[in-house]
Design a protein around this motif. Structure first.
Motif, PDB file in Angstrom:
ATOM      1  N   ARG A  41       2.440  20.074  -3.381  1.00 42.25           N
ATOM      2  CA  ARG A  41       1.877  21.258  -2.717  1.00 42.25           C
ATOM      3  C   ARG A  41       1.961  22.485  -3.616  1.00 42.25           C
ATOM      4  NH1 ARG A  41       0.819  23.747   2.273  1.00 42.25           N
ATOM      5  NH2 ARG A  41       1.090  21.817   3.435  1.00 42.25           N
ATOM      6  N   GLY A  42       3.022  22.574  -4.346  1.00 44.70           N
ATOM      7  CA  GLY A  42       3.201  23.759  -5.180  1.00 44.70           C
ATOM      8  C   GLY A  42       3.146  25.025  -4.351  1.00 44.70           C
ATOM      9  N   SER A  43       2.322  25.978  -4.772  1.00 42.71           N
ATOM     10  CA  SER A  43       2.256  27.249  -4.027  1.00 42.71           C
ATOM     11  C   SER A  43       1.064  27.291  -3.069  1.00 42.71           C
ATOM     12  CB  SER A  43       2.201  28.433  -4.995  1.00 42.71           C
ATOM     13  OG  SER A  43       1.100  28.250  -5.869  1.00 42.71           O
ATOM     14  N   GLY A  44       0.413  26.127  -2.846  1.00 39.28           N
ATOM     15  CA  GLY A  44      -0.693  26.087  -1.886  1.00 39.28           C
ATOM     16  C   GLY A  44      -0.175  26.312  -0.478  1.00 39.28           C
ATOM     17  N   GLY A  45      -0.901  27.102   0.282  1.00 39.40           N
ATOM     18  CA  GLY A  45      -0.472  27.367   1.653  1.00 39.40           C
ATOM     19  C   GLY A  45      -1.547  28.151   2.377  1.00 39.40           C
ATOM     20  N   PHE A  46      -1.239  28.623   3.542  1.00 44.73           N
ATOM     21  CA  PHE A  46      -2.135  29.498   4.315  1.00 44.73           C
ATOM     22  C   PHE A  46      -3.517  28.858   4.506  1.00 44.73           C
ATOM     23  CE2 PHE A  46       0.888  31.820   1.733  1.00 44.73           C
ATOM     24  CZ  PHE A  46       1.658  32.389   2.734  1.00 44.73           C
ATOM     25  N   GLY A  47      -3.510  27.544   4.785  1.00 48.30           N
ATOM     26  CA  GLY A  47      -4.772  26.847   5.055  1.00 48.30           C
ATOM     27  C   GLY A  47      -5.430  26.256   3.832  1.00 48.30           C
ATOM     28  N   HIS A  48      -4.717  26.077   2.733  1.00 45.75           N
ATOM     29  CA  HIS A  48      -5.375  25.582   1.509  1.00 45.75           C
ATOM     30  C   HIS A  48      -5.838  24.146   1.653  1.00 45.75           C
ATOM     31  CE1 HIS A  48      -2.027  23.079   0.375  1.00 45.75           C
ATOM     32  NE2 HIS A  48      -2.524  22.838  -0.819  1.00 45.75           N
ATOM     33  N   THR A  49      -5.344  23.412   2.697  1.00 47.42           N
ATOM     34  CA  THR A  49      -5.820  22.041   2.907  1.00 47.42           C
ATOM     35  C   THR A  49      -7.086  22.036   3.749  1.00 47.42           C
ATOM     36  OG1 THR A  49      -4.432  21.841   4.865  1.00 47.42           O
ATOM     37  CG2 THR A  49      -3.486  21.051   2.797  1.00 47.42           C
ATOM     38  N   GLY A  50      -7.605  23.155   4.129  1.00 47.78           N
ATOM     39  CA  GLY A  50      -8.821  23.231   4.953  1.00 47.78           C
ATOM     40  C   GLY A  50      -8.483  23.786   6.322  1.00 47.78           C
ATOM     41  N   ARG A  51      -9.506  23.880   7.139  1.00 45.41           N
ATOM     42  CA  ARG A  51      -9.345  24.499   8.458  1.00 45.41           C
ATOM     43  C   ARG A  51      -8.582  23.614   9.430  1.00 45.41           C
ATOM     44  NH1 ARG A  51     -14.190  26.993  12.181  1.00 45.41           N
ATOM     45  NH2 ARG A  51     -12.900  27.332  14.002  1.00 45.41           N
TER      46      ARG A  51
END
Ligand SMILES: O=c1ccn([C@H]2C[C@H](O)[C@@H](COP(=O)(O)OP(=O)(O)OP(=O)(O)O)O2)c(=O)[nH]1
Ligand SMILES: [Mg+2]
Length: 151
Positions: free
Chosen positions: A141-151
């Motif tokens: 995941r690293g710093s991905g967040g706040f919906g980075h996987t889609g809606r």
């Protein structure tokens, strides 16, 4: 062996002897319902918030906290909820437990003395050693967040 993991002590606030103590409404309820220790009925206007006393104070071991949560019935039927949800009661707090209610509904809401306004759930607080480091471990995941996987 005792059924209980912890002892939590409760003290009534002087002058509030007729206020009902926190109460589980069913055998396995997680929350103790809290009663309003208001002298007279108070009115919460739409959009208004008020700190409501409960008539008791606590002493609990540092492994615990108490959370003040809304009652879903009041939220669903009247839009009454706790503004700072969940409220945090620290283990070392000895003052009166209070409930910060807000009226998100369209109508004024009257709170009667001894009315059940919220619930209190005890939680374990893990004892943590917070350590400052220069590098954190890597993850997918690293710093991905706040919906980075889609809606
Ligand atoms: O719903 C609540 C939330 C808090 N408290 C009491 C117990 C808690 O231990 C104390 C502090 O709460 P919190 O840490 O949430 O508030 P703060 O704004 O950080 O105040 P403080 O600087 O006193 O910690 O206030 C309540 O009685 N009801
Ligand atoms: Mg605080």
């Amino acid at each position: 062996m005792s059924l209980f993991d912890f002892e939590v002590q409760m003290k009534r606030i002087e002058g509030q002897e007729d206020i009902l103590l926190p109460q589980k409404m069913s055998e396995a309820a997680s929350g103790y319902d809290l009663h309003a220790a208001v002298k007279e009925p108070i009115v919460l206007a739409p959009g208004e918030r008020q700190l409501i006393p409960t008539g008791f104070a606590l002493s609990m071991p540092p492994q615990l906290e108490a959370q003040i949560r809304p009652r879903s019935g009041l939220a669903y039927k009247h839009g009454i909820t706790t503004l700072n949800s969940p409220g945090t009661i620290d283990a070392d707090y000895r003052g009166e437990v209070k409930v910060l209610l807000i009226n998100h509904g369209q109508e004024p809401f009257v709170i009667q003395r001894n009315e059940r306004i919220a619930q209190m759930v005890f939680q374990r607080v893990p004892q943590i050693q917070l350590t400052v480091v220069n590098e954190l471990s890597e993850t997918v995941r690293g710093s991905g967040g706040f919906g980075h996987t889609g809606r």
